[in-house]
Design a protein around this motif. Structure first.
Motif, PDB file in Angstrom:
ATOM      1  N   GLU A 213       0.793  -1.242   0.000  1.00  0.00           N
ATOM      2  CA  GLU A 213       0.000   0.000   0.000  1.00  0.00           C
ATOM      3  C   GLU A 213       0.821   1.286   0.000  1.00  0.00           C
ATOM      4  O   GLU A 213       0.279   2.359  -0.280  1.00  0.00           O
ATOM      5  N   ALA A 214       2.097   1.221   0.305  1.00  0.00           N
ATOM      6  CA  ALA A 214       2.905   2.444   0.491  1.00  0.00           C
ATOM      7  C   ALA A 214       2.917   3.299  -0.779  1.00  0.00           C
ATOM      8  O   ALA A 214       2.809   2.782  -1.891  1.00  0.00           O
ATOM      9  N   THR A 215       3.069   4.616  -0.585  1.00  0.00           N
ATOM     10  CA  THR A 215       2.896   5.552  -1.705  1.00  0.00           C
ATOM     11  C   THR A 215       4.213   5.912  -2.414  1.00  0.00           C
ATOM     12  O   THR A 215       5.295   5.842  -1.828  1.00  0.00           O
ATOM     13  N   GLU A 216       4.054   6.336  -3.644  1.00  0.00           N
ATOM     14  CA  GLU A 216       5.212   6.824  -4.407  1.00  0.00           C
ATOM     15  C   GLU A 216       5.743   8.114  -3.796  1.00  0.00           C
ATOM     16  O   GLU A 216       6.939   8.391  -3.846  1.00  0.00           O
ATOM     17  N   GLU A 217       4.819   8.893  -3.222  1.00  0.00           N
ATOM     18  CA  GLU A 217       5.231  10.175  -2.608  1.00  0.00           C
ATOM     19  C   GLU A 217       6.255   9.909  -1.488  1.00  0.00           C
ATOM     20  O   GLU A 217       7.288  10.569  -1.402  1.00  0.00           O
ATOM     21  N   SER A 218       5.975   8.929  -0.643  1.00  0.00           N
ATOM     22  CA  SER A 218       6.898   8.596   0.435  1.00  0.00           C
ATOM     23  C   SER A 218       8.210   8.061  -0.139  1.00  0.00           C
ATOM     24  O   SER A 218       9.303   8.413   0.323  1.00  0.00           O
ATOM     25  N   PHE A 219       8.108   7.223  -1.168  1.00  0.00           N
ATOM     26  CA  PHE A 219       9.303   6.658  -1.807  1.00  0.00           C
ATOM     27  C   PHE A 219      10.208   7.779  -2.323  1.00  0.00           C
ATOM     28  O   PHE A 219      11.417   7.810  -2.047  1.00  0.00           O
ATOM     29  N   GLU A 220       9.602   8.735  -3.023  1.00  0.00           N
ATOM     30  CA  GLU A 220      10.397   9.828  -3.607  1.00  0.00           C
ATOM     31  C   GLU A 220      11.028  10.694  -2.521  1.00  0.00           C
ATOM     32  O   GLU A 220      12.175  11.125  -2.630  1.00  0.00           O
ATOM     33  N   ARG A 221      10.263  10.940  -1.450  1.00  0.00           N
ATOM     34  CA  ARG A 221      10.792  11.759  -0.341  1.00  0.00           C
ATOM     35  C   ARG A 221      12.031  11.090   0.266  1.00  0.00           C
ATOM     36  O   ARG A 221      13.067  11.726   0.475  1.00  0.00           O
ATOM     37  N   LEU A 222      11.943   9.793   0.514  1.00  0.00           N
ATOM     38  CA  LEU A 222      13.073   9.102   1.143  1.00  0.00           C
ATOM     39  C   LEU A 222      14.277   8.993   0.214  1.00  0.00           C
ATOM     40  O   LEU A 222      15.419   9.117   0.655  1.00  0.00           O
ATOM     41  N   MET A 223      14.005   8.766  -1.073  1.00  0.00           N
ATOM     42  CA  MET A 223      15.140   8.690  -2.016  1.00  0.00           C
ATOM     43  C   MET A 223      15.881  10.020  -2.059  1.00  0.00           C
ATOM     44  O   MET A 223      17.104  10.065  -2.092  1.00  0.00           O
ATOM     45  N   LYS A 224      15.122  11.111  -2.056  1.00  0.00           N
ATOM     46  CA  LYS A 224      15.760  12.442  -2.140  1.00  0.00           C
ATOM     47  C   LYS A 224      16.597  12.736  -0.906  1.00  0.00           C
ATOM     48  O   LYS A 224      17.747  13.173  -0.995  1.00  0.00           O
ATOM     49  N   ILE A 225      16.002  12.512   0.273  1.00  0.00           N
ATOM     50  CA  ILE A 225      16.705  12.888   1.512  1.00  0.00           C
ATOM     51  C   ILE A 225      17.800  11.872   1.866  1.00  0.00           C
ATOM     52  O   ILE A 225      18.910  12.246   2.246  1.00  0.00           O
ATOM     53  N   ASN A 226      17.471  10.599   1.769  1.00  0.00           N
ATOM     54  CA  ASN A 226      18.401   9.570   2.275  1.00  0.00           C
ATOM     55  C   ASN A 226      19.463   9.156   1.268  1.00  0.00           C
ATOM     56  O   ASN A 226      20.498   8.613   1.654  1.00  0.00           O
ATOM     57  N   LEU A 227      19.198   9.392  -0.032  1.00  0.00           N
ATOM     58  CA  LEU A 227      20.134   8.866  -1.031  1.00  0.00           C
ATOM     59  C   LEU A 227      20.662   9.941  -1.995  1.00  0.00           C
ATOM     60  O   LEU A 227      21.866  10.147  -2.091  1.00  0.00           O
ATOM     61  N   GLN A 228      19.743  10.645  -2.668  1.00  0.00           N
ATOM     62  CA  GLN A 228      20.195  11.600  -3.698  1.00  0.00           C
ATOM     63  C   GLN A 228      20.977  12.762  -3.078  1.00  0.00           C
ATOM     64  O   GLN A 228      22.042  13.143  -3.564  1.00  0.00           O
ATOM     65  N   GLY A 229      20.444  13.327  -1.998  1.00  0.00           N
ATOM     66  CA  GLY A 229      21.119  14.452  -1.326  1.00  0.00           C
ATOM     67  C   GLY A 229      22.526  14.072  -0.889  1.00  0.00           C
ATOM     68  O   GLY A 229      23.512  14.728  -1.264  1.00  0.00           O
ATOM     69  N   PRO A 230      22.673  12.998  -0.090  1.00  0.00           N
ATOM     70  CA  PRO A 230      24.016  12.596   0.345  1.00  0.00           C
ATOM     71  C   PRO A 230      24.948  12.247  -0.824  1.00  0.00           C
ATOM     72  O   PRO A 230      26.137  12.547  -0.782  1.00  0.00           O
ATOM     73  N   TYR A 231      24.384  11.635  -1.870  1.00  0.00           N
ATOM     74  CA  TYR A 231      25.214  11.236  -3.020  1.00  0.00           C
ATOM     75  C   TYR A 231      25.845  12.470  -3.670  1.00  0.00           C
ATOM     76  O   TYR A 231      27.051  12.507  -3.936  1.00  0.00           O
ATOM     77  N   PHE A 232      25.042  13.510  -3.882  1.00  0.00           N
ATOM     78  CA  PHE A 232      25.578  14.699  -4.556  1.00  0.00           C
ATOM     79  C   PHE A 232      26.344  15.619  -3.606  1.00  0.00           C
ATOM     80  O   PHE A 232      27.240  16.340  -4.046  1.00  0.00           O
ATOM     81  N   LEU A 233      26.048  15.545  -2.319  1.00  0.00           N
ATOM     82  CA  LEU A 233      26.903  16.273  -1.365  1.00  0.00           C
ATOM     83  C   LEU A 233      28.291  15.626  -1.353  1.00  0.00           C
ATOM     84  O   LEU A 233      29.315  16.309  -1.298  1.00  0.00           O
ATOM     85  N   THR A 234      28.300  14.304  -1.424  1.00  0.00           N
ATOM     86  CA  THR A 234      29.592  13.594  -1.491  1.00  0.00           C
ATOM     87  C   THR A 234      30.358  14.017  -2.737  1.00  0.00           C
ATOM     88  O   THR A 234      31.572  14.245  -2.681  1.00  0.00           O
ATOM     89  N   GLN A 235      29.641  14.149  -3.860  1.00  0.00           N
ATOM     90  CA  GLN A 235      30.308  14.567  -5.099  1.00  0.00           C
ATOM     91  C   GLN A 235      31.004  15.920  -4.899  1.00  0.00           C
ATOM     92  O   GLN A 235      32.167  16.106  -5.265  1.00  0.00           O
ATOM     93  N   ALA A 236      30.266  16.866  -4.281  1.00  0.00           N
ATOM     94  CA  ALA A 236      30.838  18.208  -4.069  1.00  0.00           C
ATOM     95  C   ALA A 236      32.026  18.150  -3.108  1.00  0.00           C
ATOM     96  O   ALA A 236      33.084  18.748  -3.363  1.00  0.00           O
ATOM     97  N   ALA A 237      31.863  17.425  -2.003  1.00  0.00           N
ATOM     98  CA  ALA A 237      32.948  17.346  -1.014  1.00  0.00           C
ATOM     99  C   ALA A 237      34.144  16.604  -1.593  1.00  0.00           C
ATOM    100  O   ALA A 237      35.301  16.989  -1.372  1.00  0.00           O
ATOM    101  N   ALA A 238      33.868  15.535  -2.349  1.00  0.00           N
ATOM    102  CA  ALA A 238      34.958  14.712  -2.895  1.00  0.00           C
ATOM    103  C   ALA A 238      35.810  15.526  -3.862  1.00  0.00           C
ATOM    104  O   ALA A 238      37.040  15.428  -3.845  1.00  0.00           O
ATOM    105  N   ASN A 239      35.162  16.344  -4.695  1.00  0.00           N
ATOM    106  CA  ASN A 239      35.939  17.171  -5.625  1.00  0.00           C
ATOM    107  C   ASN A 239      36.866  18.115  -4.872  1.00  0.00           C
ATOM    108  O   ASN A 239      38.019  18.321  -5.253  1.00  0.00           O
ATOM    109  N   TRP A 240      36.362  18.680  -3.778  1.00  0.00           N
ATOM    110  CA  TRP A 240      37.203  19.579  -2.968  1.00  0.00           C
ATOM    111  C   TRP A 240      38.328  18.784  -2.281  1.00  0.00           C
ATOM    112  O   TRP A 240      39.477  19.213  -2.232  1.00  0.00           O
ATOM    113  N   MET A 241      37.993  17.607  -1.764  1.00  0.00           N
ATOM    114  CA  MET A 241      39.016  16.783  -1.102  1.00  0.00           C
ATOM    115  C   MET A 241      40.136  16.417  -2.081  1.00  0.00           C
ATOM    116  O   MET A 241      41.316  16.468  -1.737  1.00  0.00           O
ATOM    117  N   VAL A 242      39.749  16.055  -3.302  1.00  0.00           N
ATOM    118  CA  VAL A 242      40.755  15.694  -4.310  1.00  0.00           C
ATOM    119  C   VAL A 242      41.648  16.909  -4.601  1.00  0.00           C
ATOM    120  O   VAL A 242      42.885  16.788  -4.689  1.00  0.00           O
TER     121      VAL A 242
END
Ligand code: NAD
Length: 269
Positions: A113-142
């Protein structure tokens, strides 16, 4: 790729600067406090006004850390970039990124029964955000590594035992955390040539605001023996492991996953 024949220990010539997302409370704050105790300066990222997290920031300053607060939502690309710029302006360096900010679904709903809205919210906060923050930090670290061969930094992802343990009442959460596990492997692979390790910590049942709504359920399960170590985990349990990674105790173990789950995932017969 050139062969690195030197044994390196993390650079200790300057205080390390650590950015921890979602560090206004809970596990993130526990990590920030352990790193501050170890002599790191701390950047706290959270979504609240600074006044809401003032006590948390004060606790870090009391431990001797210089503290920068960034009100930033990890899902917001301009906010992520502004945060990196603010760290450059304040400290001019970054050694550690801890991707800790994360949310549970607003409603624990059966996957039938779970909704796509909840799925999208969690993907954005738990996965997409950290993934692209890592990209930004990693470029600076390199860039820092290229400018100073003695530089040492690392990435730490806080996933969950839910990245491998199926909970059908929060499939969206499990999938977002499984994605973080792959992100750890990807960043470990990409940053290996720069000797910038990426690690993953998988917490089990940790006492924070996130789990306060299911406290009775977990009290019962712990009482019935679901864990080998029959107690709740605390933010400090995660923080101490993060501090050990930041000290460089596992400097030659990039890509590794550290379970901090009281033995929950040990299979028994
Ligand atoms: P919490 O809800 O107590 O704290 C999370 C913090 O993240 C809050 O301060 C919140 O404001 C912040 N945050 C939320 N969304 C954000 C966003 N978009 N941008 C920036 N900050 C944001 O939760 P917690 O229990 O401390 O969990 C921390 C991490 O540990 C999460 O990723 C969670 O999935 C993971 N985890 C927790 C447990 C547990 O049992 N508590 C177990 C396994 C994994």
């Amino acid at each position: 790729m050139s062969l690195n024949t030197e044994h390196r220990t993390p650079n200790t010539t300057s205080r390390k600067v650590a950015l921890i997302t979602g560090a206004g409370r809970g596990i993130g704050l526990g990590i920030a406090q352990c790193l501050a105790k170890d002599g790191c300066d701390i950047v706290v990222c959270d979504i609240h006004e600074e006044s809401v997290v003032a006590e948390a920031l004060q606790s870090l300053r009391a431990l001797g850390a210089a503290v920068l607060y960034c009100k930033a939502d990890v899902t917001n690309a301009p906010a992520r970039q502004q945060m990196i710029e603010a760290i450059k302006a304040r400290f001019g360096r970054l050694h550690v990124l801890v991707n800790n900010a994360g949310v549970a679904p607003k409603v624990r709903a059966d996957i039938l029964e779970a909704t796509e809205e909840s799925f999208e919210r969690l993907m954005k906060i738990n996965l997409q955000g950290p993934y692209f923050l890592t990209q930004a930090a990693a470029n600076w670290m390199v860039a820092q590594k290229k400018a100073d061969p003695a530089y040492w930094g690392c990435i730490i992802n806080i996933s969950s035992m839910s990245s491998s343990v199926a909970s059908v009442s929060r499939g969206d959460y499990c999938i977002s955390k499984a994605g973080i596990s792959m992100a750890t492997k990807l960043w470990a692979t990409r940053l290996g040539e720069f000797d910038i390790p990426a690690y993953e910590i998988q917490p089990g049942i940790i006492k924070t605001d996130m789990t306060s709504t299911v406290q009775a359920k977990y009290d019962k399960l712990i009482g019935e023996g679901i864990l080998l170590q029959a107690r709740w985990g605390f933010p400090e349990d995660i923080g101490r492991v993060a501090a050990s990674l930041v000290r460089g105790d596992l400097a030659y173990s990039t890509g590794q996953v550290i379970m901090v789950d009281g033995g929950f995932t040990v299979q028994r017969l």
